[in-house]
Design a protein around this motif. Structure first.
Motif, mmCIF file in Angstrom:
data_model
loop_
_atom_site.group_PDB
_atom_site.id
_atom_site.type_symbol
_atom_site.label_atom_id
_atom_site.label_comp_id
_atom_site.label_asym_id
_atom_site.label_seq_id
_atom_site.Cartn_x
_atom_site.Cartn_y
_atom_site.Cartn_z
ATOM 1 N N ILE A 92 45.440 40.562 31.675
ATOM 2 C CA ILE A 92 43.988 40.747 31.809
ATOM 3 C C ILE A 92 43.364 39.545 32.506
ATOM 4 N N MET A 93 43.824 38.343 32.143
ATOM 5 C CA MET A 93 43.275 37.143 32.780
ATOM 6 C C MET A 93 43.549 37.156 34.285
ATOM 7 N N ALA A 94 44.769 37.544 34.654
ATOM 8 C CA ALA A 94 45.106 37.597 36.082
ATOM 9 C C ALA A 94 44.216 38.597 36.813
ATOM 10 N N LEU A 95 43.984 39.756 36.202
ATOM 11 C CA LEU A 95 43.139 40.770 36.836
ATOM 12 C C LEU A 95 41.687 40.295 36.894
ATOM 13 N N GLN A 96 41.216 39.738 35.803
ATOM 14 C CA GLN A 96 39.836 39.253 35.727
ATOM 15 C C GLN A 96 39.549 38.228 36.818
ATOM 16 N N ASN A 97 40.544 37.372 37.105
ATOM 17 C CA ASN A 97 40.340 36.277 38.051
ATOM 18 C C ASN A 97 40.788 36.619 39.468
ATOM 19 N N THR A 98 40.942 37.902 39.764
ATOM 20 C CA THR A 98 41.409 38.315 41.091
ATOM 21 C C THR A 98 40.564 37.685 42.203
ATOM 22 N N GLY A 99 41.212 36.879 43.028
ATOM 23 C CA GLY A 99 40.519 36.259 44.160
ATOM 24 C C GLY A 99 39.525 35.185 43.776
ATOM 25 N N GLY A 100 39.550 34.770 42.513
ATOM 26 C CA GLY A 100 38.531 33.840 42.029
ATOM 27 C C GLY A 100 38.999 32.410 41.878
ATOM 28 N N ASN A 101 40.220 32.109 42.309
ATOM 29 C CA ASN A 101 40.756 30.745 42.205
ATOM 30 C C ASN A 101 40.604 30.177 40.792
ATOM 31 N N HIS A 111 35.277 45.681 47.896
ATOM 32 C CA HIS A 111 35.451 44.261 48.216
ATOM 33 C C HIS A 111 36.870 44.030 48.743
ATOM 34 N N PRO A 112 37.007 43.228 49.789
ATOM 35 C CA PRO A 112 38.352 42.994 50.362
ATOM 36 C C PRO A 112 39.355 42.452 49.336
ATOM 37 N N ASN A 113 38.886 41.755 48.313
ATOM 38 C CA ASN A 113 39.815 41.186 47.328
ATOM 39 C C ASN A 113 40.540 42.243 46.505
ATOM 40 N N LEU A 114 40.084 43.481 46.568
ATOM 41 C CA LEU A 114 40.739 44.516 45.765
ATOM 42 C C LEU A 114 42.225 44.598 46.092
ATOM 43 N N ARG A 115 42.567 44.330 47.337
ATOM 44 C CA ARG A 115 43.978 44.436 47.718
ATOM 45 C C ARG A 115 44.836 43.406 46.992
ATOM 46 N N LEU A 116 44.227 42.274 46.606
ATOM 47 C CA LEU A 116 44.993 41.271 45.867
ATOM 48 C C LEU A 116 45.412 41.831 44.505
ATOM 49 N N ALA A 117 44.512 42.584 43.895
ATOM 50 C CA ALA A 117 44.844 43.198 42.608
ATOM 51 C C ALA A 117 45.938 44.244 42.782
ATOM 52 N N ALA A 118 45.847 45.037 43.856
ATOM 53 C CA ALA A 118 46.877 46.050 44.104
ATOM 54 C C ALA A 118 48.243 45.397 44.301
ATOM 55 N N GLN A 119 48.251 44.312 45.055
ATOM 56 C CA GLN A 119 49.515 43.605 45.289
ATOM 57 C C GLN A 119 50.068 43.033 43.989
ATOM 58 N N ALA A 187 33.086 40.673 39.306
ATOM 59 C CA ALA A 187 33.165 41.903 38.506
ATOM 60 C C ALA A 187 34.480 41.809 37.730
ATOM 61 N N PRO A 188 34.478 41.017 36.668
ATOM 62 C CA PRO A 188 35.754 40.670 36.016
ATOM 63 C C PRO A 188 36.445 41.857 35.347
ATOM 64 N N GLY A 189 35.677 42.812 34.839
ATOM 65 C CA GLY A 189 36.273 44.037 34.306
ATOM 66 C C GLY A 189 37.436 43.809 33.353
ATOM 67 N N ALA A 190 37.275 42.922 32.374
ATOM 68 C CA ALA A 190 38.385 42.643 31.453
ATOM 69 C C ALA A 190 38.640 43.845 30.541
ATOM 70 N N ASP A 191 37.571 44.356 29.943
ATOM 71 C CA ASP A 191 37.728 45.555 29.111
ATOM 72 C C ASP A 191 37.827 46.794 30.000
ATOM 73 N N ASP A 192 36.959 46.870 30.996
ATOM 74 C CA ASP A 192 36.852 48.027 31.880
ATOM 75 C C ASP A 192 37.320 47.699 33.293
ATOM 76 N N ASP A 193 38.577 47.892 33.634
ATOM 77 C CA ASP A 193 39.590 48.448 32.786
ATOM 78 C C ASP A 193 40.850 47.574 32.858
ATOM 79 N N GLY A 194 40.593 46.240 32.875
ATOM 80 C CA GLY A 194 41.743 45.341 32.814
ATOM 81 C C GLY A 194 42.604 45.626 31.597
#
Ligand SMILES: [Zn+2]
Length: 428
Positions: A92-101, A111-119, A187-194
């Motif tokens: 969840i932490m990794a997903l929450q911080n997607t592209g957020g350093n 948002h272009p960072n979505l691809r980082l989450a997919a990867q 848009a950290p989305g930890a609960d929804d839906d990390g």
């Protein structure tokens, strides 16, 4: 993978509308989770006392969902015991911080960072040895939606039957007080839906060490917050291919329990096959003694607040597994920049993840069982982990019969010594 032209920014909303219209769906009319609070339509009834109902004119699924094995199975208990709270929270932490350093980032669909989450999700699936597909829908002009799919092929004649465990990896924060700029705000989305994606990944990690008779697909959908886009396309494509999907367990928001009452929900529709899936979850919770949570099953078509609805529309059996959206909804954080890991109830989420993994494994049909009765987690060797599992049920209620080797209705030193004498032995 092919990400260079993903999500052409200038064409975003307009483009998505065009794509949706092309397949005849009413875009933006069904926002996930937006509807959750108002989702109690008159046809909703809840409570397992209602029991399964007869189908009411819904499309007939290709196959009936497999029946739950009602007996306690040490292999399933072993799978459930491996669900790790720290794994779930790290994901969840990794997903929450997607592209957020290291700070909260965004998985907003446009948002272009979505691809980082997919990867990230695809790499996690691949690390478990699963085959990975990035299913893309759209066109270079319109932009793309990408679903990430990990596959554990079934073994034997039932391998054409497909079980799906899924969640959505996109996020949104348009309820943030004071407004939200999707370009620059999180848009950290930890609960929804990390929380749901973390559960899917944890189930993939554990189940990938076993083999099952049915094929399991682990799926992270995108575009859910824009009207279930990723799953709409996926379910329609599967239907046109004649895919034999026998059950879908969708997880969306499974980590909020502010009053610590352990209540969670399973949403089924009015088909017997979907209701059987819900009942399987409820039975698994009971059989494996997961008494820290209680399950409410809702029967109705009004609760299509997540990607399970896309499968309902194609006649496939599906359920939504979620927190108690009726009485303890995460109204303070969801769809805001405050939907963060630190707000979540990790023991609660872990219990839901355990029962979900156990239900999925049961439905998938383990293709082999433990050779030794003392190999409680069925990892083919008797070791200290089996000993730990046995000791964890010391004076446990309810007592799993398979752990009470001498059948005196309690776990005693004699039962523990039974495991000790087998230590070091290996099975198949
Ligand atoms: Zn959601």
């Amino acid at each position: 993978m092919v990400y260079t032209r993903i999500m052409r920014y200038s064409l975003r909303v307009q483009a998505m509308r065009k794509i949706s219209a092309a397949i005849g769906v009413a875009l933006l009319s069904v926002f996930c989770c937006v509807n959750m609070v108002q989702a109690m339509l008159p046809d909703d009834k809840w409570g397992s006392t209602y029991g399964p109902r007869a189908p009411t004119g819904q499309p007939v699924p290709i196959s009936a969902a497999p029946a739950t094995a009602l007996a306690y199975d040490p292999l399933i208990a072993g799978i459930m015991s491996q669900v790790s709270t720290s794994n779930l929270s790290q994901t969840i932490m990794a997903l929450q911080n997607t592209g957020g350093n290291g700070n909260p980032g965004t998985r907003f669909s446009y948002h272009p960072n979505l691809r980082l989450a997919a990867q990230y999700i695809g790499q996690r699936f691949a690390s478990f040895g699963l085959g990975v597909n990035y299913d893309m829908y759209g066109s270079p002009e319109q932009g793309y939606i990408t679903n990430v799919i990990g596959t554990l092929p079934g073994v034997g004649p039932n391998s054409t039957e497909i079980l799906i465990i899924s969640a959505h990896y996109d996020s949104i924060a348009n309820r943030t007080p004071g407004g939200w700029n999707s370009d620059i705000q999180s848009a950290p989305g930890a609960d929804d839906d990390g929380s749901g994606v973390a559960t899917v990944i944890e189930a993939a990690r554990i189940l990938s060490s076993y083999s099952f008779s049915r094929t399991i697909r682990f799926i992270a959908f995108s575009g859910e917050e824009q009207g279930l886009l990723g799953s709409l396309w996926y379910a329609a494509a599967q239907q046109s291919l004649g895919a034999n999907i026998v059950g879908v367990l969708q997880l969306d928001m499974v980590a909020w329990d502010s009053n610590n009452d352990g209540v969670m929900e399973v949403d089924a529709n009015l088909t017997a096959a979907s209701q059987q899936l819900a009942q399987s979850f409820s039975d698994s919770r009971q059989i494996y003694g997961e008494s820290g949570i209680s399950t409410r099953i809702y029967y109705g078509t009004g609760r299509g607040t997540s990607d399970h609805k896309s499968f309902w529309q194609q006649g496939y059996p599906a359920v939504l597994i979620s927190e108690d959206s009726s009485n303890d909804f995460n109204i303070g954080h969801y769809h805001t920049t405050g939907d963060l890991l630190e707000t979540l109830n990790l023991p609660y989420m872990t219990r839901i993840a355990r029962v979900t993994a156990g239900t999925l494994a049961t439905l998938a049909g383990p293709s082999e069982s433990a050779i030794l009765e003392t190999d409680l987690n069925a990892d083919h060797r008797v070791d200290t982990e089996d000993l730990r599992m046995e000791m964890s049920r010391w004076r446990g209620v309810p007592l799993p019969p398979a752990m009470d080797f001498d059948k005196d209705d309690r776990i005693t030193v004699a039962d523990i010594m039974h495991i000790v004498k087998d230590l070091g032995q290996t099975g198949r």
